[in-house]
Design an enzyme around this catalytic site. Sequence first.
Site, mmCIF file in Angstrom:
data_model
loop_
_atom_site.group_PDB
_atom_site.id
_atom_site.type_symbol
_atom_site.label_atom_id
_atom_site.label_comp_id
_atom_site.label_asym_id
_atom_site.label_seq_id
_atom_site.Cartn_x
_atom_site.Cartn_y
_atom_site.Cartn_z
ATOM 1 N N PHE A 57 26.447 -27.619 -11.066
ATOM 2 C CA PHE A 57 27.596 -26.737 -11.308
ATOM 3 C C PHE A 57 28.412 -26.482 -10.044
ATOM 4 O O PHE A 57 29.373 -25.708 -10.080
ATOM 5 C CB PHE A 57 27.122 -25.404 -11.903
ATOM 6 C CG PHE A 57 26.108 -24.658 -11.062
ATOM 7 C CD1 PHE A 57 26.499 -23.875 -9.986
ATOM 8 C CD2 PHE A 57 24.748 -24.753 -11.347
ATOM 9 C CE1 PHE A 57 25.568 -23.189 -9.206
ATOM 10 C CE2 PHE A 57 23.809 -24.074 -10.575
ATOM 11 C CZ PHE A 57 24.220 -23.299 -9.501
ATOM 12 N N THR A 91 22.470 -12.894 -12.328
ATOM 13 C CA THR A 91 23.470 -13.963 -12.213
ATOM 14 C C THR A 91 24.129 -14.268 -13.561
ATOM 15 O O THR A 91 25.344 -14.421 -13.637
ATOM 16 C CB THR A 91 22.796 -15.240 -11.670
ATOM 17 O OG1 THR A 91 22.106 -14.915 -10.462
ATOM 18 C CG2 THR A 91 23.822 -16.323 -11.391
ATOM 19 N N ARG A 102 27.964 -6.947 -13.567
ATOM 20 C CA ARG A 102 28.009 -8.127 -14.445
ATOM 21 C C ARG A 102 27.617 -7.758 -15.880
ATOM 22 O O ARG A 102 28.165 -8.287 -16.846
ATOM 23 C CB ARG A 102 27.100 -9.221 -13.896
ATOM 24 C CG ARG A 102 27.675 -9.895 -12.638
ATOM 25 C CD ARG A 102 26.632 -10.755 -11.973
ATOM 26 N NE ARG A 102 27.133 -11.539 -10.857
ATOM 27 C CZ ARG A 102 26.343 -12.130 -9.964
ATOM 28 N NH1 ARG A 102 25.020 -12.019 -10.070
ATOM 29 N NH2 ARG A 102 26.865 -12.822 -8.976
ATOM 30 N N ASN A 112 31.392 -14.588 -13.432
ATOM 31 C CA ASN A 112 30.555 -13.385 -13.321
ATOM 32 C C ASN A 112 31.061 -12.346 -12.312
ATOM 33 O O ASN A 112 30.301 -11.526 -11.813
ATOM 34 C CB ASN A 112 29.087 -13.761 -13.099
ATOM 35 C CG ASN A 112 28.851 -14.550 -11.831
ATOM 36 O OD1 ASN A 112 29.796 -14.804 -11.071
ATOM 37 N ND2 ASN A 112 27.611 -14.918 -11.584
ATOM 38 N N HIS A 115 30.246 -11.515 -6.195
ATOM 39 C CA HIS A 115 29.172 -12.099 -5.377
ATOM 40 C C HIS A 115 28.560 -11.013 -4.512
ATOM 41 O O HIS A 115 29.276 -10.165 -3.984
ATOM 42 C CB HIS A 115 29.726 -13.191 -4.462
ATOM 43 C CG HIS A 115 28.833 -13.505 -3.294
ATOM 44 N ND1 HIS A 115 27.747 -14.347 -3.406
ATOM 45 C CD2 HIS A 115 28.819 -13.064 -2.022
ATOM 46 C CE1 HIS A 115 27.121 -14.406 -2.230
ATOM 47 N NE2 HIS A 115 27.761 -13.636 -1.371
#
Length: 149
Positions: A57, A91, A102, A112, A115
Amino acid sequence: TEQTFIMIKPDGVQRGLIGEVISRFEKKGFYLRAMKLISVERSFAEKHYADLSSKPFFGGLVEYIVSGPVVAMVWEGKQVVSTGRKLVGATNPLAAEPGTIRGDFAVDIGRNVIHGSDSVENARKEIALWFPEGIAEWKSAQHSWIYEA
Ligand code: GTP
Ligand code: MG
């Protein structure tokens, strides 16, 4: 005390979640030490997520991070790295608990919203990468109402 690197990703900026994220960290009792709204180059995003470069990804992740401006921040406080991760949530947003950023505001893992550094060592590296100009010192007048002496 500890510092962590928090970034509101392009979806969080586009969706008007900047204030919401800042508010949660402020209300918890952490201090904002540095902040900027910037669009980053592909090479910079690749450096930030270098540890994930072998993942399938990775290309999509870099595309996502360069797709619009992000808000880069340094937050300071007691155990802010691990506690910041708790405020951020898991995550995968569908696995993230309600009450986390999230968990409350996202659906897909590739969108999402935010970070957060995953260790004190990575926080140090990320702060150096994103804020080479350095970070201002200041003391909140609320400090003794949040932290025991
Ligand atoms: P960050 O705070 O952004 O570093 O997220 P994280 O620490 O919770 O997860 P990790 O560092 O493992 O992955 C970085 C980012 O890559 C995640 O936030 C996701 O946006 C994306 N990501 C991670 N795993 C996957 C995955 O399996 N599929 C996809 N599409 N994206 C992923
Ligand atoms: Mg990570």
